[in-house]
Design an enzyme around this catalytic site. Structure first.
Site, mmCIF file in Angstrom:
data_model
loop_
_atom_site.group_PDB
_atom_site.id
_atom_site.type_symbol
_atom_site.label_atom_id
_atom_site.label_comp_id
_atom_site.label_asym_id
_atom_site.label_seq_id
_atom_site.Cartn_x
_atom_site.Cartn_y
_atom_site.Cartn_z
ATOM 1 N N ASN A 1 -6.146 3.256 10.268
ATOM 2 C CA ASN A 1 -5.336 2.186 10.845
ATOM 3 C C ASN A 1 -5.129 2.328 12.349
ATOM 4 O O ASN A 1 -4.920 1.335 13.040
ATOM 5 C CB ASN A 1 -3.979 2.101 10.136
ATOM 6 C CG ASN A 1 -3.289 3.439 10.030
ATOM 7 O OD1 ASN A 1 -3.849 4.397 9.481
ATOM 8 N ND2 ASN A 1 -2.088 3.543 10.563
ATOM 9 N N THR B 1 9.817 -7.352 -12.582
ATOM 10 C CA THR B 1 9.356 -8.738 -12.677
ATOM 11 C C THR B 1 8.338 -9.031 -11.592
ATOM 12 O O THR B 1 8.552 -8.711 -10.418
ATOM 13 C CB THR B 1 10.565 -9.688 -12.542
ATOM 14 O OG1 THR B 1 11.458 -9.422 -13.618
ATOM 15 C CG2 THR B 1 10.118 -11.149 -12.588
ATOM 16 N N HIS C 1 -0.790 -7.773 3.329
ATOM 17 C CA HIS C 1 -0.428 -8.288 4.662
ATOM 18 C C HIS C 1 -1.304 -7.798 5.809
ATOM 19 O O HIS C 1 -1.091 -8.192 6.954
ATOM 20 C CB HIS C 1 1.054 -8.003 4.966
ATOM 21 C CG HIS C 1 1.380 -6.588 5.325
ATOM 22 N ND1 HIS C 1 1.572 -6.183 6.625
ATOM 23 C CD2 HIS C 1 1.552 -5.491 4.574
ATOM 24 C CE1 HIS C 1 1.874 -4.889 6.645
ATOM 25 N NE2 HIS C 1 1.864 -4.447 5.413
ATOM 26 N N CYS D 1 8.178 6.898 18.785
ATOM 27 C CA CYS D 1 9.439 7.522 19.169
ATOM 28 C C CYS D 1 10.050 8.184 17.946
ATOM 29 O O CYS D 1 10.365 7.513 16.969
ATOM 30 C CB CYS D 1 10.411 6.473 19.692
ATOM 31 S SG CYS D 1 9.849 5.708 21.203
ATOM 32 N N GLN E 1 -6.674 -1.046 5.297
ATOM 33 C CA GLN E 1 -7.283 -1.599 6.521
ATOM 34 C C GLN E 1 -8.732 -2.026 6.303
ATOM 35 O O GLN E 1 -9.406 -2.418 7.263
ATOM 36 C CB GLN E 1 -7.249 -0.541 7.642
ATOM 37 C CG GLN E 1 -5.860 -0.180 8.119
ATOM 38 C CD GLN E 1 -5.244 -1.216 9.043
ATOM 39 O OE1 GLN E 1 -5.934 -2.059 9.612
ATOM 40 N NE2 GLN E 1 -3.937 -1.161 9.200
ATOM 41 N N ALA F 1 0.820 -1.214 0.000
ATOM 42 C CA ALA F 1 0.000 0.000 0.000
ATOM 43 C C ALA F 1 0.854 1.265 0.000
ATOM 44 O O ALA F 1 0.437 2.302 -0.531
ATOM 45 C CB ALA F 1 -0.950 -0.001 1.190
ATOM 46 N N THR F 2 2.043 1.220 0.565
ATOM 47 C CA THR F 2 2.912 2.405 0.529
ATOM 48 C C THR F 2 3.219 2.774 -0.920
ATOM 49 O O THR F 2 3.048 3.928 -1.333
ATOM 50 C CB THR F 2 4.231 2.129 1.288
ATOM 51 O OG1 THR F 2 3.923 1.884 2.661
ATOM 52 C CG2 THR F 2 5.187 3.306 1.178
HETATM 53 C C1 LIG Z 1 -0.249 -0.730 6.560
HETATM 54 C C2 LIG Z 1 -0.824 0.453 5.875
HETATM 55 C C3 LIG Z 1 -0.176 1.062 4.803
HETATM 56 C C4 LIG Z 1 1.165 0.585 4.309
HETATM 57 O O1 LIG Z 1 1.023 -0.616 3.634
HETATM 58 P P1 LIG Z 1 2.308 -1.503 3.243
HETATM 59 O O2 LIG Z 1 1.718 -2.591 2.395
HETATM 60 O O3 LIG Z 1 2.839 -1.989 4.540
HETATM 61 O O4 LIG Z 1 3.236 -0.634 2.506
HETATM 62 C C5 LIG Z 1 -0.787 2.139 4.205
HETATM 63 N N1 LIG Z 1 -1.961 2.610 4.641
HETATM 64 C C6 LIG Z 1 -2.619 2.055 5.668
HETATM 65 C C7 LIG Z 1 -3.927 2.613 6.102
HETATM 66 C C8 LIG Z 1 -2.065 0.968 6.335
HETATM 67 O O5 LIG Z 1 -2.703 0.437 7.368
#
Ligand SMILES: *Cc1c(COP(=O)(O)O)cnc(C)c1O
Length: 399
Positions: free
Chosen positions: A156, A244, A206, A330, A184, A76-77
């Site tokens: 989240n 890939t 994940h 932190c 989420q 998602a990032t």
């Molecule tokens: C975990 C999360 C992300 C980041 O997702 P990744 O797959 O870990 O890069 C982005 N947005 C929300 C709301 C998340 O909970």
């Protein structure tokens, strides 16, 4: 490998366990079927491509999309970066203003800040005290040069569910692109990119019982959304994301999303039961506050503040028994309360004393009971030695 005593896992919002059925589906594609899905001259490639396309259709089905509108990413990032930066660069002739919320994930906020450095203007909207976006404030923030609105489906940190359909309608009326970070939300709330009029949707594997390091971006074709690619190379994924394809990861995400659709009702019923157990178990703790709207939320994520205590001290006391997140992060020099709790208008001390309890498919009532006993006794012990007054009967006010 260092060995730790492993506490009860109640940090599903950080990452979920990988469903064993997902692991099983992945292994053959990591072991014997190792072909490159882009190899179109032999059966090794063909079979990998077929597996990738089947997974793509499972992911698309969960959000009401067509398979060809789904682009694989690393998570998602990356999807947020591609959606926001990609759209901003593609539409900058139309306008250079974007809108998001102060409570978004850092992957959205930091992408927006990077665009500000490139001369774009960004409005970071406040939320209401319950964590939800105010639609009239969103409408008021729209300008003739606004090109994109980014509002997550489910937060989240506090689990509140924004009204994506209402936001989508507003954006469509104003001719503004609508991006949704749904990391989420998958497997927890029904998602339909058509009904919600979503143009771009970020997905992560994940957080929904799939492997890490794989995600997807939904990119609308009708009306067509243009994006400037952020990764250059072999022209994979319609030229939007070269590289890939990791067949085993993709198969895992596909299986996880297929199971999410099949089991959403069951998973939600289970989460609601655990939610009731947590709420009942903490309701009489003095000075406890539920962060985020009490009802417009997923049942999998409860974030509490406890008056009179320090979140760090609480975490120290519970971390041997239960794995949780705190509402503080932190930074290099100091412990900063989370940007989300600050945006809710929580006082510094309350923002500093928060815990997020998140659970899901594999959590049990026994896990929750043991965790609650530990959290309760830690909070009461810390309040007993606290120099701060604990307001009695603050109760569960979800606002
Ligand atoms: C975990 C999360 C992300 C980041 O997702 P990744 O797959 O870990 O890069 C982005 N947005 C929300 C709301 C998340 O909970």
């Amino acid at each position: 490998m260092p060995s730790f005593n492993r506490p009860i896992y109640l940090d599903y919002a950080a990452t979920t366990p990988v469903d064993p059925r997902v692991v099983q589906a992945m292994v053959p594609w990591l072991a014997e079927h190792f072909g490159n899905p882009a190899s179109n001259t032999h059966a090794w490639g063909w079979e990998a491509e077929e597996a990738v396309e089947q997974a793509r259709s499972h992911v698309a089905a969960l959000i009401g999309a067509q398979a060809r509108d789904v682009v694989w990413t690393s998570g998602a990032t990356e999807s947020n970066n591609l959606a926001i930066t990609g759209a901003a660069l593609a539409y900058q002739d139309k306008g250079r203003h974007l809108i998001t919320l102060k409570t978004e994930h850092k992957a959205v906020l930091d992408t927006m800040r990077a665009l500000e450095q490139q001369g774009f203007a960004v409005t970071f909207l406040d939320v209401q005290p319950n964590g939800l976006v105010d639609l009239s404030a969103l409408q008021a923030a729209m300008r003739p040069d606004t090109i994109l609105v980014s509002v997550m489906a489910v937060n989240n940190e506090i689990g509140v569910v924004h009204d994506s359909a209402a936001i989508g309608q507003l954006c469509r009326q104003q001719g503004v692109l609508f991006h949704v970070d749904a990391a989420q939300a998958t497997g927890k709330v029904a998602l339909d990119v058509q009904a919600m009029q979503v143009d771009l949707m970020s997905l992560a594997s994940h957080k929904t019982y799939g492997p890490k390091g794989i995600g997807a971006l939904y990119v609308r074709r009708q009306p067509r959304v243009r994006l400037q690619a952020q990764m250059h190379g072999g022209g994979h994924e319609r030229g939007l994301r070269s590289g890939t394809l990791p067949t085993h990861q993709i198969v895992g995400m596909g299986e996880a999303f297929r199971l999410a659709q099949l089991e959403m009702a069951h998973d939600n019923a289970h989460a609601r039961q655990l939610q009731q157990q947590v709420l009942a178990g903490l309701a009489d703790v003095p000075g406890v506050v539920l962060n985020g709207d009490a009802t417009q939320r997923v049942p999998h994520n409860l974030n509490f503040s406890f008056a009179g205590i320090e979140g760090e001290a609480l975490m120290t006391r519970v971390s041997d028994t239960v794995a949780l997140s705190s509402g503080s992060a932190c930074t290099s020099a100091s412990i900063e309360p989370s940007h989300v709790l600050q945006a809710l208008g929580r006082s510094h001390p309350l923002a500093h004393s928060s815990l997020r309890i998140s659970y899901g498919r594999f959590s049990t009532e026994a896990d929750i009971a043991q965790a609650l006993a530990c959290i309760r006794s830690a909070v009461l012990a810390l309040q007993a030695i606290s120099p701060l007054a604990v307001p009695a009967g603050l109760g569960f006010v979800g606002r």
